[in-house]
Design a protein around this motif. Sequence first.
Motif, short mmCIF file in Angstrom:
data_model
loop_
_atom_site.label_atom_id
_atom_site.label_comp_id
_atom_site.label_asym_id
_atom_site.label_seq_id
_atom_site.Cartn_x
_atom_site.Cartn_y
_atom_site.Cartn_z
N GLY A 179 6.90 -20.99 -63.41
CA GLY A 179 6.42 -19.86 -64.20
C GLY A 179 5.67 -20.32 -65.44
O GLY A 179 5.78 -21.47 -65.88
N ASP A 180 4.89 -19.40 -66.00
CA ASP A 180 4.08 -19.71 -67.18
C ASP A 180 4.92 -19.51 -68.43
O ASP A 180 4.76 -18.52 -69.16
N ARG A 181 5.82 -20.44 -68.67
CA ARG A 181 6.75 -20.35 -69.81
C ARG A 181 6.50 -21.49 -70.79
O ARG A 181 5.77 -22.43 -70.50
N ALA A 182 7.16 -21.37 -71.94
CA ALA A 182 7.10 -22.46 -72.91
C ALA A 182 7.87 -23.65 -72.35
O ALA A 182 8.84 -23.49 -71.59
N LEU A 183 7.45 -24.86 -72.71
CA LEU A 183 8.11 -26.06 -72.20
C LEU A 183 9.43 -26.32 -72.91
O LEU A 183 10.26 -27.08 -72.40
N ASN A 184 9.64 -25.73 -74.08
CA ASN A 184 10.89 -25.93 -74.80
C ASN A 184 12.07 -25.54 -73.91
O ASN A 184 12.07 -24.49 -73.29
N GLY A 185 13.06 -26.38 -73.84
CA GLY A 185 14.23 -26.08 -73.04
C GLY A 185 14.17 -26.67 -71.65
O GLY A 185 15.17 -26.66 -70.93
N THR A 186 13.01 -27.19 -71.24
CA THR A 186 12.90 -27.83 -69.93
C THR A 186 13.55 -29.20 -70.00
O THR A 186 13.18 -30.03 -70.82
N THR A 187 14.52 -29.43 -69.15
CA THR A 187 15.24 -30.70 -69.17
C THR A 187 14.45 -31.80 -68.47
O THR A 187 13.58 -31.53 -67.64
N ARG A 188 14.78 -33.05 -68.81
CA ARG A 188 14.14 -34.18 -68.13
C ARG A 188 14.44 -34.14 -66.64
O ARG A 188 13.59 -34.44 -65.81
N LYS A 189 15.67 -33.74 -66.29
CA LYS A 189 16.06 -33.66 -64.88
C LYS A 189 15.17 -32.66 -64.13
O LYS A 189 14.68 -32.95 -63.03
N ALA A 190 14.93 -31.49 -64.74
CA ALA A 190 14.11 -30.47 -64.09
C ALA A 190 12.68 -30.96 -63.93
O ALA A 190 12.05 -30.75 -62.87
N ALA A 191 12.15 -31.64 -64.95
CA ALA A 191 10.79 -32.15 -64.87
C ALA A 191 10.67 -33.24 -63.81
O ALA A 191 9.70 -33.30 -63.06
N THR A 192 11.69 -34.10 -63.75
CA THR A 192 11.68 -35.18 -62.77
C THR A 192 11.73 -34.63 -61.35
O THR A 192 11.00 -35.08 -60.45
N GLU A 193 12.60 -33.65 -61.13
CA GLU A 193 12.70 -33.03 -59.80
C GLU A 193 11.38 -32.38 -59.40
O GLU A 193 10.97 -32.45 -58.25
N TRP A 194 10.72 -31.75 -60.39
CA TRP A 194 9.43 -31.13 -60.10
C TRP A 194 8.39 -32.19 -59.72
O TRP A 194 7.64 -32.02 -58.77
N LEU A 195 8.35 -33.30 -60.47
CA LEU A 195 7.40 -34.37 -60.16
C LEU A 195 7.64 -34.95 -58.77
O LEU A 195 6.71 -35.25 -58.03
N GLU A 196 8.92 -35.11 -58.42
CA GLU A 196 9.24 -35.64 -57.10
C GLU A 196 8.78 -34.69 -56.00
O GLU A 196 8.28 -35.13 -54.95
N LYS A 197 8.92 -33.40 -56.25
CA LYS A 197 8.49 -32.42 -55.27
C LYS A 197 6.98 -32.43 -55.12
O LYS A 197 6.44 -32.39 -54.01
N VAL A 198 6.28 -32.49 -56.26
CA VAL A 198 4.82 -32.53 -56.24
C VAL A 198 4.32 -33.79 -55.56
O VAL A 198 3.30 -33.80 -54.88
#
Length: 210
Positions: A179-198
């Motif tokens: 979603g088009d949300r602010a990045l504040n609050g996004t955990t490193r784990k969530a970002a890493t999982e997203w990168l792995e998926k991409v």
Amino acid sequence: MVKKPSSDNLYLQRLGTRWYARIPVPYALRGEVGPYFRKALGTADLQEARHRRWDVLALARAEFEKRAQRPGTKKKVRSTDYDAFRARLKAAGPPTVVNALDGEEMTNPGLDLLADELERAEEAGADVGAAWDAFGDHVHGREPISEVLKDYLQRNPKVSPTTVANYNGTVSLWIAERGDRALNGTTRKAATEWLEKVAEGKSRETISGT
């Protein structure tokens, strides 16, 4: 939950030397009532006006509830997903505004009304977590990721077209996933999982570019 901001002059308006209560009307009733419920507080003393406004607020809310429950009254259902609610918050304006009559800073009554709406929906059992997230981001000035990218590119006009395309592509993928949300609050784990998926099915060079 995000706590609503407070203000000593919330719901107050001074006309001449006298004080009035000025309560925003719910969206669904504005066609028949107008944007505000206004009532004289019968005093020129600010401290007394601050005390009396709460009785008028209770009166106004009772009137709003009565009108909303009348047969034939259509309740306009408003979306509480993040994007839709963020748009409503943006339309309502900044968290604080300046009272044009006395020059004092006060809480934006429009935002206070939206917070009240969320509280009532929450008490009724609705899932308004995304809307509270939007409320918190708006109050704290946290922009959606699309706005962050737009601002960055405006401040860096010499960025190459290829880099711009890569940035836009990456942000589009992020928005599609989270979603088009602010990045504040996004955990490193969530970002890493997203990168792995991409990264699935992409070359190492493509992943690095993302």
